[in-house]
Design a protein around this motif. Structure first.
Motif, mmCIF file in Angstrom:
data_model
loop_
_atom_site.group_PDB
_atom_site.id
_atom_site.type_symbol
_atom_site.label_atom_id
_atom_site.label_comp_id
_atom_site.label_asym_id
_atom_site.label_seq_id
_atom_site.Cartn_x
_atom_site.Cartn_y
_atom_site.Cartn_z
ATOM 1 N N ASP A 42 1.595 11.011 -31.752
ATOM 2 C CA ASP A 42 1.416 12.378 -32.246
ATOM 3 C C ASP A 42 0.208 13.044 -31.597
ATOM 4 O O ASP A 42 0.278 14.203 -31.180
ATOM 5 C CB ASP A 42 1.261 12.364 -33.768
ATOM 6 N N ALA A 43 -0.893 12.293 -31.483
ATOM 7 C CA ALA A 43 -2.098 12.861 -30.866
ATOM 8 C C ALA A 43 -1.876 13.151 -29.383
ATOM 9 O O ALA A 43 -2.370 14.158 -28.868
ATOM 10 C CB ALA A 43 -3.276 11.902 -31.053
ATOM 11 N N ALA A 44 -1.123 12.306 -28.692
ATOM 12 C CA ALA A 44 -0.828 12.550 -27.281
ATOM 13 C C ALA A 44 0.071 13.774 -27.130
ATOM 14 O O ALA A 44 -0.104 14.569 -26.203
ATOM 15 C CB ALA A 44 -0.167 11.325 -26.664
ATOM 16 N N TYR A 45 1.025 13.921 -28.031
ATOM 17 C CA TYR A 45 1.917 15.079 -27.974
ATOM 18 C C TYR A 45 1.147 16.376 -28.207
ATOM 19 O O TYR A 45 1.412 17.392 -27.581
ATOM 20 C CB TYR A 45 3.030 14.929 -29.012
ATOM 21 N N ARG A 46 0.174 16.327 -29.095
ATOM 22 C CA ARG A 46 -0.623 17.518 -29.394
ATOM 23 C C ARG A 46 -1.797 17.693 -28.431
ATOM 24 O O ARG A 46 -2.579 18.619 -28.572
ATOM 25 C CB ARG A 46 -1.145 17.455 -30.819
ATOM 26 N N GLU A 47 -1.954 16.761 -27.476
ATOM 27 C CA GLU A 47 -2.978 16.790 -26.433
ATOM 28 C C GLU A 47 -4.393 16.818 -27.006
ATOM 29 O O GLU A 47 -5.260 17.560 -26.539
ATOM 30 C CB GLU A 47 -2.746 17.959 -25.482
ATOM 31 N N LYS A 48 -4.646 15.998 -27.994
ATOM 32 C CA LYS A 48 -5.998 15.832 -28.539
ATOM 33 C C LYS A 48 -6.652 14.716 -27.730
ATOM 34 O O LYS A 48 -6.218 13.572 -27.783
ATOM 35 C CB LYS A 48 -5.939 15.506 -30.021
ATOM 36 N N GLN A 49 -7.693 15.032 -27.009
ATOM 37 C CA GLN A 49 -8.186 14.191 -25.931
ATOM 38 C C GLN A 49 -8.537 12.746 -26.290
ATOM 39 O O GLN A 49 -7.904 11.849 -25.779
ATOM 40 C CB GLN A 49 -9.366 14.861 -25.244
ATOM 41 N N TRP A 51 -8.239 10.891 -29.069
ATOM 42 C CA TRP A 51 -7.516 10.205 -30.133
ATOM 43 C C TRP A 51 -6.359 9.323 -29.684
ATOM 44 O O TRP A 51 -6.157 8.250 -30.253
ATOM 45 C CB TRP A 51 -7.061 11.200 -31.198
ATOM 46 N N PRO A 52 -5.549 9.708 -28.704
ATOM 47 C CA PRO A 52 -4.461 8.790 -28.312
ATOM 48 C C PRO A 52 -4.973 7.438 -27.834
ATOM 49 O O PRO A 52 -4.439 6.397 -28.202
ATOM 50 C CB PRO A 52 -3.748 9.535 -27.181
#
Length: 79
Positions: A42-49, A51-52
């Motif tokens: 989810d964090a990668a999809y939302r591009e949150k640096q 967290w992924p």
């Protein structure tokens, strides 16, 4: 909240509820690894640096702990 975030939260809550009712450590760690994997996706999809990477590394640690408990339990059963 996205569907992946809700799934991650649900799996994490299921792991905590299972821990309260005597869920074995291998299942607890495996469920937390799954929750971290879903949260990382989810964090990668939302591009949150950061967290992924953090969530995927944490998921790998929980998966390793689960595998260690499975192997330790298998060895104890043979002796």
């Amino acid at each position: 909240m996205s569907t992946l975030a809700l799934l991650a939260l649900g799996v994490a809550l299921a792991a905590l509820a299972g821990l309260c009712f005597g869920l074995p450590d291998r299942w607890f760690c495996a469920l937390l690894a799954l929750a971290c994997l879903l949260g990382g996706a989810d964090a990668a999809y939302r591009e949150k640096q950061p967290w992924p990477v953090i969530l995927l590394l944490t998921g790998a640690l929980f998966a390793g702990a689960s595998a260690h408990d499975v192997i330790r339990g298998h060895r104890a059963g043979r002796q």
